[in-house]
Design a protein around this motif. Structure first.
Motif, PDB file in Angstrom:
ATOM      1  N   ARG A 255       0.828  -1.214   0.000  1.00  0.00           N
ATOM      2  CA  ARG A 255       0.000   0.000   0.000  1.00  0.00           C
ATOM      3  C   ARG A 255       0.858   1.257   0.000  1.00  0.00           C
ATOM      4  NH1 ARG A 255      -5.226  -0.449   0.964  1.00  0.00           N
ATOM      5  NH2 ARG A 255      -5.985  -2.397   1.801  1.00  0.00           N
TER       6      ARG A 255
ATOM      7  N   ARG B 293      -3.778   5.589  -0.672  1.00  0.00           N
ATOM      8  CA  ARG B 293      -5.032   4.860  -0.881  1.00  0.00           C
ATOM      9  C   ARG B 293      -4.917   3.752  -1.925  1.00  0.00           C
ATOM     10  NH1 ARG B 293      -8.843   7.889  -4.913  1.00  0.00           N
ATOM     11  NH2 ARG B 293      -7.298   8.939  -6.172  1.00  0.00           N
ATOM     12  N   TYR B 294      -3.727   3.582  -2.499  1.00  0.00           N
ATOM     13  CA  TYR B 294      -3.526   2.569  -3.532  1.00  0.00           C
ATOM     14  C   TYR B 294      -2.963   1.281  -2.930  1.00  0.00           C
ATOM     15  CZ  TYR B 294      -4.243   6.527  -6.558  1.00  0.00           C
ATOM     16  OH  TYR B 294      -4.790   7.632  -7.168  1.00  0.00           O
ATOM     17  N   CYS B 295      -3.465   0.165  -3.420  1.00  0.00           N
ATOM     18  CA  CYS B 295      -3.025  -1.146  -2.949  1.00  0.00           C
ATOM     19  C   CYS B 295      -2.778  -2.036  -4.160  1.00  0.00           C
ATOM     20  CB  CYS B 295      -4.094  -1.752  -2.042  1.00  0.00           C
ATOM     21  SG  CYS B 295      -3.644  -3.369  -1.389  1.00  0.00           S
TER      22      CYS B 295
ATOM     23  N   LEU C 253       3.220   2.430  -7.935  1.00  0.00           N
ATOM     24  CA  LEU C 253       3.087   3.166  -6.677  1.00  0.00           C
ATOM     25  C   LEU C 253       4.104   4.304  -6.609  1.00  0.00           C
ATOM     26  CD1 LEU C 253       2.745   0.186  -4.180  1.00  0.00           C
ATOM     27  CD2 LEU C 253       0.914   1.629  -5.093  1.00  0.00           C
TER      28      LEU C 253
END
Length: 76
Positions: free
Chosen positions: A31, A34-36, A48
């Motif tokens: 993570r 808010r990105y996973c 990322l």
């Protein structure tokens, strides 16, 4: 769910981290904000923001095991 905070500073570290994540049987997520993404996907990792601390999460292993496997990348 086990989680640790890491930092990946170089292309080599990203490759080594990805190889280590692929050795874990089960899901390993990475993570950034808010990105996973799936930590076993090198393309996902590169999507990322690697300038920030990253959170590794897994239900397959304990936090102690995550710390042991990814000790060189710990941001703490």
């Amino acid at each position: 769910m086990a989680q640790i905070t890491i930092r990946l500073n170089t292309l080599g570290e990203v490759k080594e981290f990805n190889a280590a994540a692929n050795q874990i049987a089960g899901d390993v997520d990475l993570r950034s904000g808010r990105y996973c993404v799936d930590a076993k996907s090198i393309m996902g990792i590169f999507s990322l923001n690697l300038g920030r601390d990253l959170i590794v999460e897994s239900t397959a292993v304990t936090e102690e095991e995550l710390r042991k496997r990814f000790a060189v990348y710990l941001a703490e």
